[in-house]
Design an enzyme around this catalytic site. Structure first.
Site, PDB file in Angstrom:
ATOM      1  N   ASP A 124       0.819  -1.208   0.000  1.00 53.48           N
ATOM      2  CA  ASP A 124       0.000   0.000   0.000  1.00 53.48           C
ATOM      3  C   ASP A 124       0.853   1.259   0.000  1.00 53.48           C
ATOM      4  O   ASP A 124       1.388   1.654   1.031  1.00 53.48           O
ATOM      5  CB  ASP A 124      -0.905  -0.047   1.232  1.00 53.48           C
ATOM      6  CG  ASP A 124      -1.838   1.135   1.337  1.00 53.48           C
ATOM      7  OD1 ASP A 124      -1.972   1.872   0.342  1.00 53.48           O
ATOM      8  OD2 ASP A 124      -2.444   1.311   2.410  1.00 53.48           O
ATOM      9  N   SER A 288      -0.916  15.792 -11.895  1.00 56.02           N
ATOM     10  CA  SER A 288      -1.101  15.447 -13.301  1.00 56.02           C
ATOM     11  C   SER A 288      -1.344  16.726 -14.093  1.00 56.02           C
ATOM     12  O   SER A 288      -1.894  17.704 -13.572  1.00 56.02           O
ATOM     13  CB  SER A 288      -2.286  14.492 -13.460  1.00 56.02           C
ATOM     14  OG  SER A 288      -2.608  14.299 -14.827  1.00 56.02           O
TER      15      SER A 288
END
EC number: 3.4.23.22
Length: 419
Positions: A124, A288
């Site tokens: 994770d 992004s």
């Protein structure tokens, strides 16, 4: 952050009679890993979790829990109304398929202690604790998980006075004490690793018999051990690695591969584009540069989010998500099933996200998570709104479309390449 999310297995007796129902136990899957590939270089594969079945509303709920967000009534209702057995879509008609038709069924075997005890953990990158079900876990909160028994390990040492606690969005928590022990993954061994032994476990994990615990790969500043935070497995392993990196090459309908200490140049095409990482919150947080739906024009816009291997779906701003689903006839946001659904007969468009000037394309098939229930003509979408969570999450839907480099150098970066 991450997810919480899904996985599963089968049976084994727990020593000391910790459980009254040994038939619910399972034996950890043997390691399916390559040996050390060179000095300071390690490679290993995930293995398929043969029993897990994807549940869309539950997946969304676990993401809320993981990030400490209260569960809305509509989502709780959706989980209660959902069924766990989802089938793969087949040109409009639902059919029963092997569980590996959904990319949420892979786990990573990890050896803890001496002699080694094999547990199947969720790797994770959205959390920083290595915690496990153990012989100290309340018996009623263990339901099929393999447990770690510190008393059976000659290298286990109780970390005096240390405790850990993780709170979730529904007010529940997982907590316990801490041992140091030897931890090995695919030949990469760390001695004196903090292993957080659960005394109390949130019901969301108890109900998920597929996962024996988590191995956090976010930054150590996010670790919950007190009074002194403990280092992650990756941070402790860095000194023995050829390079301070690990890579995730998650598979579509196939197990993925994690490499530590090197970058496999045969695993991707073109070049790797690196982007800055903000460690302020302890996550692999990056920005992004925009998105495109199908063959549409790329829209330049900053989307700040987290690269999280522990979250199944892709969670983005509502405007981006609605722009995507607007291109799918019949798609709609349904509170009764916990998110966007679409006709199983539809062909989904791709989704592209920007990494600097590079573009990573998620094929439409990756976004299809199958019928919302067996026999249903409505399918669950792999792109959902982050509005209720408060943070954008580039989960496995996005990450499996790329070869991803987690560069843990003094100035961390994330690298993405097509594959």
């Amino acid at each position: 952050m991450s997810s919480p999310l899904k996985n599963a297995l089968v049976t084994a007796m727990l020593a000391g009679g910790a459980l009254s129902s040994p038939t619910k136990q399972h034996v950890g899957i043997p390691v399916n890993a390559s040996p050390e590939v060179g000095p300071g270089k390690y490679s290993f594969k995930q293995v398929r979790n043969p029993n897990y079945k994807f549940n869309g509303p539950l997946s969304v709920k676990k993401t809320y829990l993981k990030y400490g967000v209260p569960i809305p009534a509509w989502l709780e209702d959706a989980v209660q109304n959902s069924t766990s057995g989802l089938a793969e879509r087949s040109t409009g008609s639902a059919t029963t398929t092997p569980i590996d038709s959904l990319d949420d069924a892979y786990i990573t075997p990890v050896q803890i202690g001496t002699p080694a005890q094999t547990l199947n953990l969720d790797f994770d990158t959205g959390s920083s604790d290595l915690w496990v079900f153990s012989s100290e876990t309340t018996a009623s909160e263990v339901d099929g998980q393999t447990i770690y028994t510190p008393s059976k390990s000659t290298t286990a040492k109780l970390l005096s006075g240390a405790t850990w606690s993780i709170s979730y969005g529904d007010g529940s928590s997982s907590s316990g004490d801490v041992y140091t022990d030897t931890v090995s993954v695919g030949g990469l061994t760390v001695t004196g690793q903090a292993v957080e032994s659960a005394k109390k476990v949130s019901s969301s994990f108890t109900e998920d018999s597929t996962i024996d615990g988590l191995l956090g790969l976010a930054f150590s500043t996010l670790n919950t051990v007190s009074p002194t935070q403990q280092k992650t497995f990756f941070d402790n392993a860095k000194a023995s690695l050829d390079s301070p990196v690990f890579t995730a090459d998650l598979g579509y309908h196939a197990p993925g591969t994690y490499n530590f200490g090197f970058i496999d140049t045969t695993a991707y095409t073109g070049s790797i584009t690196y982007t800055a990482v903000s460690t302020k919150q302890g996550f692999w947080e990056w920005t992004s540069t925009g998105y495109a739906v199908g063959s549409g024009t790329f829209k330049s816009t900053s989307i700040d989010g987290i690269a999280d291997t522990g979250t199944t779906l892709l969670y983005l701003p509502a405007t981006v998500v609605s722009a995507y689903w607007a291109q799918v006839s019949g798609a709609k946001s349904s509170s009764s099933v916990g998110g966007y659904v679409f006709p199983c007969s539809a062909t989904l468009p791709s989704f592209t996200f920007g990494v600097g000037s590079a573009r990573i394309v998620i094929p439409g098939d990756y976004i299809d998570f199958g019928p919302i229930s067996t026999g249903s003509s409505s399918c669950f979408g792999g792109i959902q709104s982050s509005a209720g969570i408060g943070i954008n999450i580039f989960g496995d839907v996005a990450l499996k479309a790329a070869f991803v480099v987690f560069n843990g150098a003094t100035t961390p970066t994330l690298g993405f390449a097509s594959k």
